[in-house]
Design a protein around this motif. Structure first.
Motif, mmCIF file in Angstrom:
data_model
loop_
_atom_site.group_PDB
_atom_site.id
_atom_site.type_symbol
_atom_site.label_atom_id
_atom_site.label_comp_id
_atom_site.label_asym_id
_atom_site.label_seq_id
_atom_site.Cartn_x
_atom_site.Cartn_y
_atom_site.Cartn_z
ATOM 1 N N VAL A 136 41.531 65.719 23.182
ATOM 2 C CA VAL A 136 42.542 66.128 24.160
ATOM 3 C C VAL A 136 42.058 67.163 25.160
ATOM 4 N N SER A 137 40.860 67.703 24.996
ATOM 5 C CA SER A 137 40.465 68.870 25.789
ATOM 6 C C SER A 137 40.099 68.534 27.229
ATOM 7 N N ALA A 138 39.486 67.397 27.478
ATOM 8 C CA ALA A 138 39.045 67.070 28.836
ATOM 9 C C ALA A 138 40.215 66.563 29.684
ATOM 10 N N ASP A 139 39.992 66.469 31.005
ATOM 11 C CA ASP A 139 41.031 65.921 31.877
ATOM 12 C C ASP A 139 41.382 64.501 31.474
ATOM 13 N N ASP A 140 40.361 63.685 31.191
ATOM 14 C CA ASP A 140 40.604 62.352 30.647
ATOM 15 C C ASP A 140 40.567 62.425 29.127
ATOM 16 N N LYS A 141 41.693 62.138 28.498
ATOM 17 C CA LYS A 141 41.756 62.123 27.044
ATOM 18 C C LYS A 141 41.019 60.890 26.525
ATOM 19 N N VAL A 142 40.404 61.022 25.371
ATOM 20 C CA VAL A 142 39.694 59.905 24.766
ATOM 21 C C VAL A 142 40.416 59.520 23.478
ATOM 22 N N VAL A 143 40.949 58.309 23.458
ATOM 23 C CA VAL A 143 41.690 57.808 22.306
ATOM 24 C C VAL A 143 40.781 56.881 21.510
ATOM 25 N N HIS A 144 40.498 57.258 20.270
ATOM 26 C CA HIS A 144 39.622 56.479 19.398
ATOM 27 C C HIS A 144 40.476 55.601 18.484
ATOM 28 N N TYR A 145 40.138 54.314 18.412
ATOM 29 C CA TYR A 145 40.953 53.380 17.650
ATOM 30 C C TYR A 145 40.079 52.448 16.822
ATOM 31 N N ARG A 146 40.734 51.766 15.882
ATOM 32 C CA ARG A 146 40.121 50.681 15.113
ATOM 33 C C ARG A 146 40.896 49.404 15.386
ATOM 34 N N THR A 147 40.226 48.283 15.252
ATOM 35 C CA THR A 147 40.921 46.986 15.348
ATOM 36 C C THR A 147 40.825 46.305 13.993
ATOM 37 N N LEU A 148 41.985 46.096 13.373
ATOM 38 C CA LEU A 148 42.011 45.581 12.004
ATOM 39 C C LEU A 148 41.522 44.146 11.916
ATOM 40 N N ALA A 149 41.673 43.387 12.976
ATOM 41 C CA ALA A 149 41.292 41.970 12.928
ATOM 42 C C ALA A 149 39.801 41.783 12.696
ATOM 43 N N ASP A 150 38.976 42.644 13.320
ATOM 44 C CA ASP A 150 37.526 42.463 13.185
ATOM 45 C C ASP A 150 36.816 43.696 12.650
ATOM 46 N N GLY A 151 37.585 44.749 12.301
ATOM 47 C CA GLY A 151 36.971 45.958 11.766
ATOM 48 C C GLY A 151 36.210 46.767 12.789
ATOM 49 N N GLY A 152 36.357 46.424 14.066
ATOM 50 C CA GLY A 152 35.630 47.133 15.111
ATOM 51 C C GLY A 152 36.276 48.466 15.474
ATOM 52 N N GLU A 153 35.529 49.256 16.233
ATOM 53 C CA GLU A 153 36.026 50.539 16.714
ATOM 54 C C GLU A 153 35.783 50.625 18.213
ATOM 55 N N GLY A 154 36.602 51.424 18.863
ATOM 56 C CA GLY A 154 36.447 51.586 20.303
ATOM 57 C C GLY A 154 37.158 52.830 20.782
ATOM 58 N N GLN A 155 37.119 53.040 22.088
ATOM 59 C CA GLN A 155 37.815 54.176 22.668
ATOM 60 C C GLN A 155 38.295 53.821 24.069
ATOM 61 N N ILE A 156 39.354 54.497 24.469
ATOM 62 C CA ILE A 156 39.924 54.291 25.785
ATOM 63 C C ILE A 156 40.265 55.652 26.376
ATOM 64 N N ARG A 157 40.008 55.821 27.672
ATOM 65 C CA ARG A 157 40.256 57.091 28.359
ATOM 66 C C ARG A 157 41.502 56.984 29.232
ATOM 67 N N ALA A 158 42.241 58.093 29.299
ATOM 68 C CA ALA A 158 43.424 58.152 30.151
ATOM 69 C C ALA A 158 43.779 59.614 30.395
ATOM 70 N N PRO A 159 44.306 59.939 31.564
ATOM 71 C CA PRO A 159 44.703 61.327 31.820
ATOM 72 C C PRO A 159 45.940 61.745 31.029
ATOM 73 N N PHE A 160 46.748 60.774 30.581
ATOM 74 C CA PHE A 160 47.962 61.083 29.830
ATOM 75 C C PHE A 160 48.020 60.235 28.565
ATOM 76 N N VAL A 161 48.528 60.854 27.492
ATOM 77 C CA VAL A 161 48.744 60.164 26.224
ATOM 78 C C VAL A 161 50.156 60.475 25.749
ATOM 79 N N ILE A 162 50.843 59.464 25.255
ATOM 80 C CA ILE A 162 52.133 59.648 24.593
ATOM 81 C C ILE A 162 51.959 59.279 23.130
ATOM 82 N N ASP A 163 52.191 60.243 22.253
ATOM 83 C CA ASP A 163 52.082 59.987 20.819
ATOM 84 C C ASP A 163 53.464 59.649 20.279
ATOM 85 N N ALA A 164 53.672 58.382 19.980
ATOM 86 C CA ALA A 164 54.912 57.906 19.366
ATOM 87 C C ALA A 164 54.577 57.244 18.032
ATOM 88 N N SER A 165 53.654 57.848 17.302
ATOM 89 C CA SER A 165 53.111 57.241 16.083
ATOM 90 C C SER A 165 53.969 57.484 14.850
#
Length: 434
Positions: A136-165
């Protein structure tokens, strides 16, 4: 699958429940590039089926959602009847100016409708994609995720994040400001039956088969000092649950299902309503110690909404509606911050202030004691209540009277200068239930 998730977006929403889906859809409608990551696969079973009529104003904002909800033919809710102390007390929302019906909803269907509508409005939705952490520290937030279908991992950048988890509360847990509410330490256990008798608003007993012809009330029965049971009729089943101090759930049997059935059997009116009903196998679920204080509601352009921000108390059936309110507030704040970057801090602060005031109201009127408000609590509530109409203030007072939590709220009403006029009535207990 992970390769199909983009590397950048304007907003990343974590969670595809009602709050997350609404926020994503509203922002997508405005033309923003929104990615929603949801750990489960819809339809999914979730508790929380009794909705206040306030939710309609939020679904009206999301193109087509209201019409789909109407077409789903959920059970209309006639009002509420509460067995608290030695009385049956009742109230209904039309007495407070509401003209649209509250509902008993099957959450797996309702949540699917909102998620699909959000996708139709342009949000990019990826299910079975749990979020691991957010930088959360940088201007672009980095969201780290997993994909259950293939066990892969990735990340996506965005200036805003909404946590509705929801209870996972990804950001609050990660940053260490998830705090249990010691005054609301309770647990919930619930399960489903294939039918049950029910009461209409006039106090007449009906068979399950008449639920679409004569609307049922939500029925709540007190247990002990402040615990309670609920019974909610749905389209094809009946939700029955208990909210109690955590230690109470340890009695009645070795397994959770045994303890649930022991609670059903020892809760007099719930047991009478369920006479002859068939339990739905393997339907019992529980959440323990799940009330959290609102500590931080936004941080570095990350907005926390719904249960990911705080959870107070489900007795007012306000959880989903309140989460949807937070979604609208977050979308509103982010839209303005995106259009004018110099206003980001101010928009975030406005979100926190508005959201916190309402959380304080719900928490303090839900406390299971009549302890006096502290000076600071009283001042905070007076300020927050100024945003409410007199009818909504009277609804808050009525709710606390029906649940035996009224003395501290009566004092508050004197402070804010609102007439102490609760709107409810008493009912004779039907002969079939005596």
């Amino acid at each position: 699958m992970s390769n199909s998730i983009p590397e950048r977006a304007d907003v990343v929403v974590i969670g595809g429940g009602p709050a997350g889906s609404l926020a994503a859809g509203l922002l997508a409608q405005k033309g923003f590039d929104v990615v929603l990551l949801e750990k489960a696969k819809h339809p999914r079973m979730v508790v929380g089926e009794s909705f206040l009529p306030h939710f309609w104003r939020f679904t009206d904002m999301l193109g087509g959602a209201t019409q789909k909800i109407q077409a789903a033919n959920f059970v209309k809710k006639a009002g509420g009847i509460v067995k608290w102390d030695d009385s049956f007390l009742r109230t209904r929302f039309r007495e407070f100016g509401h003209t649209r019906s509250p509902l008993h909803v099957d959450r797996e269907i309702f949540d699917q409708i909102l998620l699909d509508t959000s996708r139709e409005q342009g949000a990019k939705v990826f299910e079975e994609t749990p979020v691991r952490r957010v930088d959360v520290s940088a201007d672009d937030k980095v969201v780290h995720y997993r994909t259950l279908a293939d066990g892969g991992e990735g990340q996506i950048r965005a200036p805003f994040v909404i946590d509705a988890s929801g209870q996972a509360a990804v950001i609050a847990h990660q940053l260490g400001f998830r705090e249990f509410d010691e005054e609301l330490r309770f647990s919930a256990v619930w399960g489903y039956f294939d039918s049950a008798r029910y009461l209409d608003f006039e106090g007449k007993v009906h068979p399950f088969e008449e639920r679409f012809d004569t609307s049922p009330v939500t029925f709540v029965e007190a247990i002990g000092g402040w615990g309670w049971a609920w019974k909610i009729l749905l389209r094809k089943s009946v939700s029955v649950g208990f909210v109690l101090p955590s230690e109470r759930l340890k009695a009645g049997g070795e397994s959770l299902e045994e303890r649930f059935h022991a609670l059903v059997a020892t809760t007099p009116f719930v047991a009478k309503f369920l006479a002859g009903a068939r339990f739905v196998p393997e339907s019992v679920r529980a959440i323990r110690n799940y009330a959290y204080k609102p500590v931080r509601l936004a941080v570095d352009n990350c907005y926390l909404i719904g249960d990911a921000a705080a959870f107070v108390d489900p007795i007012n059936s306000a959880g989903v509606t309140f989460g949807m309110y937070a979604a609208v507030l977050a979308a509103w704040s982010i839209e303005r911050a995106m259009k004018d970057h110099t206003r980001r801090e101010r928009c975030q602060q406005m979100f926190e202030d508005q959201y916190l005031q309402r959380l304080q109201i719900f928490r303090l009127i839900a406390l299971p004691t009549n302890r006096p408000f502290t000076e600071q609590e009283a001042a905070d509530l007076v300020r927050a209540f100024r945003q409410f109409s007199d009818a909504e203030k009277q609804l808050a007072l009525t709710t606390t009277i029906l649940t035996n939590r009224s003395e501290k709220v009566r004092h508050l009403f004197k402070l804010v200068g609102v007439e102490d006029k609760a709107i409810y009535g008493k009912l004779e207990i039907p002969a079939e239930l005596r």
